[in-house]
Design an enzyme around this catalytic site. Structure first.
Site, mmCIF file in Angstrom:
data_model
loop_
_atom_site.group_PDB
_atom_site.id
_atom_site.type_symbol
_atom_site.label_atom_id
_atom_site.label_comp_id
_atom_site.label_asym_id
_atom_site.label_seq_id
_atom_site.Cartn_x
_atom_site.Cartn_y
_atom_site.Cartn_z
ATOM 1 N N LYS A 54 0.890 -1.184 -0.033
ATOM 2 C CA LYS A 54 -0.005 0.020 -0.007
ATOM 3 C C LYS A 54 0.968 1.444 -0.106
ATOM 4 O O LYS A 54 0.395 2.133 -0.896
ATOM 5 C CB LYS A 54 -0.829 -0.093 1.440
ATOM 6 C CG LYS A 54 -1.905 -1.000 1.139
ATOM 7 C CD LYS A 54 -2.840 -1.087 2.510
ATOM 8 C CE LYS A 54 -3.790 -2.348 2.191
ATOM 9 N NZ LYS A 54 -4.562 -2.639 3.515
ATOM 10 N N GLN A 98 -4.484 -1.172 9.608
ATOM 11 C CA GLN A 98 -4.292 -2.167 8.869
ATOM 12 C C GLN A 98 -4.921 -3.162 10.137
ATOM 13 O O GLN A 98 -4.675 -3.237 11.179
ATOM 14 C CB GLN A 98 -2.884 -2.695 8.750
ATOM 15 C CG GLN A 98 -2.838 -4.100 7.974
ATOM 16 C CD GLN A 98 -3.305 -4.086 6.813
ATOM 17 O OE1 GLN A 98 -3.220 -3.242 6.051
ATOM 18 N NE2 GLN A 98 -3.857 -5.121 6.420
ATOM 19 N N ASP A 121 -10.696 3.041 4.058
ATOM 20 C CA ASP A 121 -11.010 2.186 4.002
ATOM 21 C C ASP A 121 -12.695 1.720 3.899
ATOM 22 O O ASP A 121 -13.095 0.695 3.421
ATOM 23 C CB ASP A 121 -10.690 1.210 5.269
ATOM 24 C CG ASP A 121 -9.323 0.117 5.154
ATOM 25 O OD1 ASP A 121 -9.473 -0.194 3.768
ATOM 26 O OD2 ASP A 121 -8.850 -0.176 6.028
#
Ligand code: NAD
Length: 284
Positions: A54, A98, A121
């Site tokens: 990422k 994460q 997200d």
């Protein structure tokens, strides 16, 4: 005829090329490059790989990647305090924590602490609620990436029977909502579902998000179905494999995503398009 391969790597490269051009145009217009804060807690090997990819892709499109690597021992209140600082920092446009988090930290509380406008997200209850109501803003990256893959087939999705296997908050549920918004007839399957093979046999679209290597048998797949394999599993030989028995499914499906090189790259490309969208919403 063997399935056509839905090449997520190539599609993601197209999306990131376009993003790079849009970011360059923003900078040329005098605005700052969008900033994405990626918070990694602990030393989970798979999470480290995902986060590295990422960050690398973020830098590659000309955005600013801000790294916050915390030890597994970090307390929930310390993590919430960091989220608070990132929420208040105008140079941070997107915040990603994460998952999974260590057991002593509540992922729900952490996700809810993120400013919904920076929730790239798309997991915050506000953003999920907007998706439920067909008013999506920041959409969960993996399901939205899967929709872009389905769009790339050029097939009409309206009225198709879609079977989603998995009901997690981050993949299965938002995936079902995306498919419903695309006017599919949606069946959501999970570990208590009876006769999974029978349901998959009826599916024009199959999305497998289970986390079990080669779980979906080729013989379950209806001829010509579109099959999206979200699973990432490490086989005995150390190689990555999906949730679908690729070789057998290939003989029946119309379209099929490979693992690796299918959903994974599209998840990252969608994360970055969400980050640009978040930056633009904050600018407005
Ligand atoms: P999860 O463990 O939270 O959910 C798994 C789901 O599978 C559950 O809803 C469970 O009910 C269902 N399930 C388990 N056994 C089943 C069975 N026998 N029959 C039917 N359903 C069953 O996992 P998740 O976070 O949703 O991730 C699923 C997979 O997708 C994992 O392999 C994960 O690594 C992968 N993943 C990939 C990406 C990507 O970008 N490619 C992103 C997120 C997750």
């Amino acid at each position: 005829m063997p399935a056509q391969i839905l090449d997520g790597k190539t599609l993601a490269a197209r999306v990131t090329d376009e993003l790079r051009a849009r970011v360059a145009a923003c900078i040329a217009a005098g605005r700052a490059a969008p900033g994405l804060a990626v918070v990694l807690v602990g030393e989970d090997a798979a999470s480290q790989v995902y986060v590295r990819n990422k960050r690398r892709t973020t830098d590659g499109v000309g955005m600013r990647s801000l790294a916050f690597d915390l030890p597994a021992s970090v307390s929930e209140s310390e993590l919430l305090a960091l989220i608070g600082r990132l929420n208040d920092d105008p140079s941070v446009n997107g915040i990603l924590v994460q998952l999974p988090l260590p057991a002593h930290v509540s992922a729900e509380r952490v996700i809810e602490a993120i400013d919904p406008k920076k929730d790239v997200d798309g997991f915050h209850p506000y953003n999920i609620g907007r998706l439920v109501l067909r008013m999506p803003t920041l959409r969960p990256c993996t399901p939205f990436g899967c929709m872009r893959l389905l769009a790339a087939t050029g097939e009409d999705l309206v009225g198709r029977h879609a079977v989603v296997i998995g009901q997690s908050n981050i993949v299965g549920r938002p995936m079902a909502l995306e498919l419903l918004m695309a006017r599919c007839t949606v069946t959501i399957c999970h570990s208590a579902t009876r006769d999974l093979p029978g349901l998959v046999r009826q599916a024009d679209i199959v999305v497998a998000a289970i986390g079990k290597a080669n779980f979906v048998q080729g013989s379950w797949i209806k001829d010509g179905a579109m099959v999206i394999d979200v699973g990432i599993n490490r086989g005995a030989d150390g190689k990555l494999v999906g949730d679908v028995d690729f070789e057998a499914a290939r003989e029946r499906a119309g379209w099929l995503t490979p693992v690796p090189g299918g959903v994974g790259p599209m998840t990252i490309a969608t994360l970055l398009s969400n980050t640009l969208q978040a930056a633009q919403m904050q600018d407005a």
